[in-house]
Write an enzyme that holds these catalytic residues in place. Structure first.
Site: not given
Length: 667
Positions: A19, A121
């Site tokens: 992200m 993640e």
DNA sequence: ACGGCTTTTACC
DNA sequence: TGGTAAAAG
């Protein structure tokens, strides 16, 4: 530290999704007016404006860096918007970010094996999806390629300008005469592009991704073009990518090991590393690390994507730097109470949402002793069986602390010698699923132990919550009772000497969701506001649990457990721990909250994964009170199982041996 | 006087 | 095991 994993022979398609400045995006979604502005998230800290923990790309452009202080950021970028991390119980509260991370995971998990690598993640093993696509609808057969896929960066491909660029990407993706590995990656490109679009659409969060044949390369790639872009590493580009890459950039080499490579062996880039023989590396770093190093220098890493969507532990901690160091037992106790409270709340959510229980409580602290040369002696960590219930966690944590403190201060706790505590944390680990499957165990406890709550009266209680932190939408809600409960057992308490031996015997097994009511040990069950303290669990989620309407009185099973946990002394002989191992199947009475899809994914994911766990002894008196049917089920669960862990050996026959207890889920 | 705070992994 | 250290974000 790292360990070598041989690469499997068949090409995999692995993606790493990261992200973009995640905390900032979470805050921007909450406050859309911040979108597009230079923004950073700061962690509460009077000191110099707090520390930045996430920085938007706009702010990065003006030179703002993570690990600047708020003041510095303002100086570098006067128009920067600083948003504070929510605070609860005097410490940072990351729950909103955790929830947001779960939203993302629940979407990404839909297309393959998924591993939540951190709060922002995820690794995906898209091999199956890519193979299917290659078989059914290979890129070359597609009429058009997704725009997002066409924006991919393909390592080793020369980047031309403008539209030519997209054309060459299209050509690469659709190449008929490509290597099979490249074709699989091409499918990966399309799949990941679609996933990222989906994430954006459903969560409003952008992300970047790397696509490669293993985790290491995927991770490397995801960071190469940010934000909101994806990068592919074809096999043919590996050498060039790695040869000039500083070793410190590789995962696992960012710390001491990487430094050692540089200073001890003069290795600066992965290319340099390539020059060293396997035995040479093994001589320096041992067989495992040596082999691992030799492999990664060649882009080889067989590390698998773990199908795990939920964390393996929960922790809550706080530091007390410098002058804020704690110096009195009662102050320590106060903070342990705060930390334990947060931990309990998260355990409660986990129980409720994921049907999992944790079994180990660990206390970590850091300390120094002034007026002593030896002032940096390590403060030992201590753990004990975890007992559910806030005050129990608080009590146990404090006892663990005192035990550790005695050890730290030496056998004859040198009178007059002074200690300072600079950090405290409590964590819960060894989390296992509660088996439920078709079993009625869950249902039984559910109907027995649910507490009167907002039934048909319009859920008044549910709204009597106070939101200590920036809670809204997806954040957490805490009942007033919970807060009240936290006030008890404070500094006036007597400090009993730690008795670790006893602690170890006080194992409690409370395998039930709504046992979360025990986490607030307000003595009056009648006035409990209900069990919906869990993150994101709104009342819509409770649809399936209508059993709460009855049992308005003190539920008997709760009573049992309560007495049981309250009087550890009366606990009876401990039998040997049993280990259960099974293919998990569980009932699907999970709520329809936005989390449920994640939960279901997790279930789905684990469908054929073997789980195993230990159950501590169950008090006979408790056991005897259970209906015969339930007793039978428990007994079958408690059947010992040989191959507890047996390494990573895949789908071993164990599943089949117990399969009849838990018939596999239908796919 | 530290960037805090979390989490995972490997080792003994 | 339980406890530690390293690493990462």
């Amino acid at each position: 530290m790292p360990v070598a994993r041989p690469e499997t022979s068949d090409a995999r398609v692995i993606a790493h999704v990261d992200m973009d400045c995640f905390y900032v995006q979470v805050e921007q979604r909450k406050q859309p007016e911040l979108r597009g502005l230079p923004t950073a998230v700061v962690q509460y800290n009077e000191w110099q404006g707090g520390g930045l923990i996430a920085v938007s790309y706009e702010a990065r452009k003006c030179g703002v860096k993570r690990s600047m202080r708020g003041d510095e950021a303002k100086a570098a970028c006067p128009e920067i918007q600083l948003v504070q991390v929510p605070v609860a119980r005097g410490k940072a509260d990351l729950n909103t970010y955790r929830s947001a991370g779960s939203e993302v995971v629940s979407i990404l998990a839909l297309s393959g094996k998924c591993e939540r690598a951190s709060i922002d993640e995820v690794y995906l093993d898209l091999t199956d999806a890519a193979e299917s696509m290659l078989a059914d609808a290979p890129p070359e057969s597609l009429e058009s390629i997704d725009e997002e896929a066409l924006k991919s960066h393909i390592l080793g491909m020369r980047r031309e300008d403008g539209d030519d660029f997209k054309e060459s990407v299209r050509d690469w993706i659709c190449r008929k005469d490509a290597d099979r590995r490249d074709k699989l990656l091409a499918c990966g490109i399309i799949i990941v592009a679609a996933l990222r679009k989906q994430v954006l659409k459903e969560t409003e969060f952008s992300c970047s991704a790397g696509i490669a044949h293993n985790k290491m390369l995927a991770k490397l790639a995801s960071g190469m073009n940010k934000p909101a872009q994806q990068t592919v590493v074809p096999y043919s580009a590996v050498q060039e990518l790695l040869s000039s890459l500083p070793v410190k950039k590789m995962k696992q080499l960012g710390g001491k090991l990487g430094t050692s490579l540089q200073t001890d062996l003069g290795i600066d880039t992965v290319g340099d590393l390539l020059q060293f023989s396997e035995t040479k590396l093994q001589e320096h770093y041992g067989i495992n690390t040596g082999t691992w190093l030799w492999n990664i220098a060649r882009g080889i890493s067989g590390e698998e994507v773990q199908g795990r969507l939920l964390p393996k532990s929960h922790g809550s901690g706080k530091t007390f730097p410098g002058p804020r160091a704690l110096k009195s037992l009662s102050n320590v106790q106060h903070w342990l109470n705060q930390l334990s409270e947060e931990l309990s709340e998260r355990l409660s959510s986990d129980l409720e949402q994921n049907k999992r229980i944790a079994s180990t409580l660990t206390l970590h602290a850091s300390a120094f002793r002034s007026r002593d040369s030896d002032s940096h002696k390590k403060f030992p960590s201590k753990s004990c069986p975890l007992r559910y219930g806030v005050t129990k966690v608080q009590e146990d944590a404090f006892n663990l602390f005192q035990a550790a403190l005695r050890e730290y201060m030496g056998p004859f706790g040198n009178k007059q010698e002074t200690w300072r505590i600079t950090g405290l944390s409590v964590s819960a680990s060894k989390i296992v699923d509660i088996p439920s499957g078709t079993s009625s165990i869950m249902r039984y406890f559910q109907s027995q132990s649910t507490v009167p709550s907002c039934s048909a009266d319009g859920c008044v209680q549910e709204h009597i919550v106070n939101a200590p932190s920036a809670s809204e939408g997806c954040s957490e809600q805490r009942s007033v009772e919970t807060q009240a409960a936290s006030l008890e057992g404070d500094t006036g308490a007597t400090y009993t000497l730690p008795d670790l031996d006893n602690l170890h015997k006080n194992i409690d097994l409370i395998p039930e969701k709504d046992m979360s009511c025990l986490l607030n040990e307000t003595t009056d069950f009648q006035t409990q506001s209900g069990s919906n303290k869990g993150t994101q669990t709104k009342r819509i989620g409770r649809k399936t649990n209508n059993a709460k309407e009855k049992n308005q009185g003190m539920p008997s099973i709760v009573d049992i457990f309560k007495n049981y946990t309250a009087t550890p002394q009366s606990k009876q002989e401990t039998r040997e721990d049993s280990t259960v191992s099974s293919t998990s199947k569980r009932a699907n009475f999970s709520s329809r909250s936005s989390h449920s899809s994640e939960v279901n994914q997790e279930v789905e994911e684990r469908r054929e994964t073997e789980w195993s766990y230990k159950i501590g002894e169950i008090d006979q008196s408790v056991f005897d009170e259970l209906p015969a049917e339930i007793q039978r089920e428990f007994r079958s669960l408690l059947r010992p199982n040989k191959q507890l862990k047996a390494g990573k050996s895949k789908g071993d026959g164990s599943a089949s041996s117990i399969a009849h207890y838990f018939p596999p889920l239908n796919r």
